[in-house]
Design a protein around this motif. Structure first.
Motif, PDB file in Angstrom:
ATOM      1  N   ASP A  79      -5.780  -6.025   1.375  1.00 30.81           N
ATOM      2  CA  ASP A  79      -4.331  -6.046   1.221  1.00 30.81           C
ATOM      3  C   ASP A  79      -3.677  -4.684   1.473  1.00 30.81           C
ATOM      4  N   VAL A  80      -4.490  -3.623   1.504  1.00 30.55           N
ATOM      5  CA  VAL A  80      -3.958  -2.272   1.653  1.00 30.55           C
ATOM      6  C   VAL A  80      -4.076  -1.831   3.102  1.00 30.55           C
ATOM      7  N   SER A  81      -2.937  -1.491   3.702  1.00 24.83           N
ATOM      8  CA  SER A  81      -2.952  -1.024   5.091  1.00 24.83           C
ATOM      9  C   SER A  81      -2.794   0.493   5.159  1.00 24.83           C
ATOM     10  N   SER A  82      -1.910   1.046   4.348  1.00 27.62           N
ATOM     11  CA  SER A  82      -1.741   2.494   4.304  1.00 27.62           C
ATOM     12  C   SER A  82      -1.504   2.919   2.862  1.00 27.62           C
ATOM     13  N   ILE A  83      -1.827   4.176   2.571  1.00 27.91           N
ATOM     14  CA  ILE A  83      -1.739   4.665   1.203  1.00 27.91           C
ATOM     15  C   ILE A  83      -0.863   5.915   1.178  1.00 27.91           C
ATOM     16  N   ASN A  84       0.201   5.869   0.426  1.00 33.62           N
ATOM     17  CA  ASN A  84       1.087   7.004   0.224  1.00 33.62           C
ATOM     18  C   ASN A  84       0.348   8.064  -0.598  1.00 33.62           C
ATOM     19  N   PRO A  99     -12.651  12.752  -7.410  1.00 35.29           N
ATOM     20  CA  PRO A  99     -12.440  13.041  -5.984  1.00 35.29           C
ATOM     21  C   PRO A  99     -11.454  12.063  -5.357  1.00 35.29           C
ATOM     22  N   ILE A 100     -10.379  12.605  -4.823  1.00 34.55           N
ATOM     23  CA  ILE A 100      -9.325  11.786  -4.230  1.00 34.55           C
ATOM     24  C   ILE A 100      -9.862  10.974  -3.051  1.00 34.55           C
ATOM     25  N   SER A 101     -10.784  11.546  -2.309  1.00 31.52           N
ATOM     26  CA  SER A 101     -11.316  10.830  -1.144  1.00 31.52           C
ATOM     27  C   SER A 101     -12.046   9.554  -1.557  1.00 31.52           C
ATOM     28  N   ARG A 102     -12.732   9.588  -2.694  1.00 31.39           N
ATOM     29  CA  ARG A 102     -13.420   8.370  -3.176  1.00 31.39           C
ATOM     30  C   ARG A 102     -12.423   7.316  -3.623  1.00 31.39           C
ATOM     31  N   VAL A 103     -11.375   7.750  -4.295  1.00 32.26           N
ATOM     32  CA  VAL A 103     -10.354   6.801  -4.736  1.00 32.26           C
ATOM     33  C   VAL A 103      -9.677   6.184  -3.517  1.00 32.26           C
ATOM     34  N   ARG A 104      -9.399   6.996  -2.503  1.00 29.66           N
ATOM     35  CA  ARG A 104      -8.799   6.481  -1.267  1.00 29.66           C
ATOM     36  C   ARG A 104      -9.727   5.450  -0.627  1.00 29.66           C
ATOM     37  N   LEU A 105     -11.019   5.743  -0.595  1.00 27.61           N
ATOM     38  CA  LEU A 105     -11.995   4.825  -0.005  1.00 27.61           C
ATOM     39  C   LEU A 105     -12.012   3.489  -0.759  1.00 27.61           C
ATOM     40  N   ILE A 106     -11.967   3.546  -2.071  1.00 26.45           N
ATOM     41  CA  ILE A 106     -11.950   2.318  -2.880  1.00 26.45           C
ATOM     42  C   ILE A 106     -10.664   1.539  -2.636  1.00 26.45           C
TER      43      ILE A 106
END
Length: 122
Positions: A37-42, A24-31
């Protein structure tokens, strides 16, 4: 007209990309966002990270299955994963996450032995 055609192609590409991954992409995004260090994710980086994670888990599972005891029973156990992490240099960094299971009595014996060794040193 050309602009809307590009958007349609991009939407088709995005939906086909989502079909090629199982995690699930949403879980990877959450992690990923849990890191300070991560502000935004492409979106491309998110897709590639998800796909790379999926391939890594698949490689770990296949290596553990082929080297483990599950061939006869067609199964994969925790001990197979732990053994692979300990014995394979590629997966050695996982030994803290996948430690070998130890019985409580064996742990207590080793703890007593360590205490005896410390007392003998003094």
């Amino acid at each position: 007209m050309k602009m809307s055609q590009n958007n349609a192609e991009k939407d088709d590409q995005t939906s086909s990309n989502k079909k090629t991954i199982s995690l699930p992409i949403s879980r990877v995004r959450l992690i990923m966002k849990s890191s300070p260090d991560v502000s935004s994710i492409n979106q491309d980086a998110l897709f590639l990270t998800t796909k790379a994670t999926e391939l890594f888990v698949q490689h770990l599972a296949l290596s553990s299955f082929s080297n483990g005891s599950g061939k006869e029973t067609n199964s994969l156990s925790y001990s197979d994963l732990a053994n692979t992490a300990e014995e394979n240099e590629t997966f050695h960094f996982l030994t803290d996450i996948l430690p070998k299971k130890i019985l409580a009595r064996d742990y207590l014996k080793s703890l007593e032995q360590m205490q005896e060794d410390e007392e003998a040193d003094f």
